[in-house]
Design an enzyme around this catalytic site. Sequence first.
Site, PDB file in Angstrom:
ATOM      1  N   GLU A 359      27.298  72.945  36.484  1.00  0.00           N
ATOM      2  CA  GLU A 359      28.066  71.937  35.502  1.00  0.00           C
ATOM      3  C   GLU A 359      28.639  70.809  36.625  1.00  0.00           C
ATOM      4  O   GLU A 359      28.174  69.661  36.808  1.00  0.00           O
ATOM      5  CB  GLU A 359      29.106  72.552  34.543  1.00  0.00           C
ATOM      6  CG  GLU A 359      30.037  71.900  34.069  1.00  0.00           C
ATOM      7  CD  GLU A 359      30.795  72.454  32.958  1.00  0.00           C
ATOM      8  OE1 GLU A 359      31.428  71.892  31.925  1.00  0.00           O
ATOM      9  OE2 GLU A 359      30.566  73.760  32.904  1.00  0.00           O
ATOM     10  N   GLU A 641      39.588  79.316  34.911  1.00  0.00           N
ATOM     11  CA  GLU A 641      39.312  78.738  33.770  1.00  0.00           C
ATOM     12  C   GLU A 641      39.884  79.414  32.714  1.00  0.00           C
ATOM     13  O   GLU A 641      40.528  78.762  31.669  1.00  0.00           O
ATOM     14  CB  GLU A 641      37.797  78.475  33.572  1.00  0.00           C
ATOM     15  CG  GLU A 641      37.330  77.487  32.256  1.00  0.00           C
ATOM     16  CD  GLU A 641      36.007  77.613  32.090  1.00  0.00           C
ATOM     17  OE1 GLU A 641      35.488  76.569  31.728  1.00  0.00           O
ATOM     18  OE2 GLU A 641      35.096  78.163  32.956  1.00  0.00           O
TER      19      GLU A 641
END
Length: 768
Positions: A359, A641
């Site tokens: 990502e 996260e």
Amino acid sequence: MTTWQARFIAPDAALDAAPLLRRVLTLDQDPGEVASAELVLSALGVVEARIDGQAVSGDLLTPGWSAYEERLRYARYDVTALLTRRTPTLGLALGDGWWRGRLGWGEGARPYGDEIAGFAELRITYRDGAVQVVATDRTWQAAAGAVTADSLYDGQSVDARRLDPGWAGPFDGDAPADPRWGGVHEVAFDTGRLAPYLAPPVRRLAERAPERVWRSPSGKVLVDFGQNLVGWVRVRVRGAAGDVVTLRHAEVLEHDELGVRPLRAARATDRFTLSGGDDVFEPTFTTHGFRYAEVDGWPGGPDAIGDGALTAVVVGSDLTRTGWFETSDPLLNRLHENVVWGMRGNFVDVPTDCPQRDERLGWTGDIAAFAPTACFLADASGFLGDWLVDLWAEQRADGYVPYVVPDLLRRMAEGPAEFEPADATAVWADAAVWVPWALWQAYGDRAVLERQYDSVLDHVRHVAGLLSPSGLWDTGFQFADWLDPDAPPDRPDAAKADKGVVATACAYRTADLAARIATVLGRDADAAELAAHAARVRAAFRAAYVDAGARRVRSDAATVYALAIEFGLLDAEERAWAGDRLAELVAAAGHRISTGFAGTPFVTDALTSTGHASTAYRLLLQREVPSWLYAVTMGATTVWERWDSMLPDGTINPGEMTSFNHYALGAVADWLHRVVGGLAPLEPGYARVLVGPVPGGGLEWARTTLDTRHGRVAVGWRHEGGELAVDVEVPDGVEAVVRLPGAEDRVLGAGTHRVTAAVAGPEPVPVG
């Protein structure tokens, strides 16, 4: 517009390794007559330059990742000292980088181009004023180097048997005839898209030696560098020619083995083929997010890995550190250090969401939340200013501020279906306004507001067109309070906070900030238009979502109260009951986090500003999941996260989207600096500062230091003998307003001062 003599060039032949380009040039005059020499360097891909075998600079991954369809950056280097011979050789080593490398997840995005190419223009000025220009063109040569594979996601392979240390000279006269070196061709590219760097370059920032080398239960050789970081491992090794040493990287261990599942499809693996002599490998065309490495094929086994054999090289954009914070609580200090490391690892040319999996994108929502923290910790003016130029470029191309900048999603064969229909979305798209405002507050430089003003106006007007007839932003896709800890692992958007409430609150804040920006720039007509629009959105929000009689904001979740309070959507009486209700919700959640991306940056401020500082401290110092300190107690060295990226039993969160280096939730550091530390700007750029610590949480002392544009400001407070003693350092030309509990405001000028107030000493805070 600059007229360039250089052209982008690529090898004529298909090569089985990353290309090297070179040209032996002849100076028009003796090297002693060179007054100055400047090299302009760029690439379709990434490039490293050498002159007579010496590196031109320590910069890495040049020219980085920008909105390539609009702008490709170039770097400038003073190479005067490197021109010591009449026939120097200029060499370029190329890698795929972001141009041709694999990007995105799933099927990924189509590459920006099929060929990588180098661009160099060397301008030599002699003492007599004569100028000689040497530029990349068809006279150059190309050959395959020793890098047999390179990918930002997958890693780099280097075959030392193919390494030619002298490929870039020096040579006596022309380079010797070598059949491996062939011709080049020009690659079509509009050089009008070339633009200078505004951001600092990516460089090596630090090094770390292994803290432990051991065998896992399955027999794998594992190395712990003691810190989750971004970069690579430099390897010094000697073994038989053709032997291969392999390093695979990951952030965590699971069941005492390398935890690679969060990497998804990223291989994060470097392979080094030995020459038979003493080899040094440094894979500078890739980066990894890692704390641990698994080593395979080491000659002599793990016992032969001696001192200096493996060194973790920390890589990132070379920002100057400006802010520091420390308290009497070691866990809180570790949290702050985790925020610093998370920023360092994700500020690698682009402010990415995470640096390890498939990502690594410039998600706008993450930096919208984190920008005030970033601007305190480091001089982020160039880094974020450069990124905002790309944001405006992508905004023009898409018709709205995209989810990521550069906008890779539109290059993916199938964009994420759950994010459709793609359009501006609250918090994320609001980065167009929130980030320039954070830069203005931190540095007081109008230039960024001027440069981004059209982007600001375009965003506010575009969102105005998305509002319902009622004036609410309650239609279309919204991330809203993304990653609410109560949402299911596979539904990160399923938050308690109503999406319309979150989006409309953000629409108001953005319009209000845009009106302030217009006022700063003297755009009075725009300021009036924007202020009127903000007032309409505020009225619509209050009519639809605020029930003053019941003392509730729709959806009755912590996030909606935090946003309503901090964005100025409530009147004074409403702020009071909203603050009380927020404190009740935080207590009902056991003083654990119950907010997602939208609410978390504002919840502690909302509590403090409504008289509930003790509740804010209990939330801050909570150690059970979900909380900021839970990760610290689990050994985290960066911000995660998810609050529970690692579960209490030591296993990795089962969700597909799990990163252990994700700075957004570290936005609480902004509150630490301003409220716990007590240092905040009263005027943009800290021309006037507020010294207003709010002690609590059982803390005995705190220190906060900031190098502003005007000089160093420092605040240190400590409980001493029934008093709060505050030491303040103020630079010349700055005025400090000291605001302490139970005391009148005091105004201080330049110098070092001590101010005291009668404040009760620290009281222990319940933990858990």
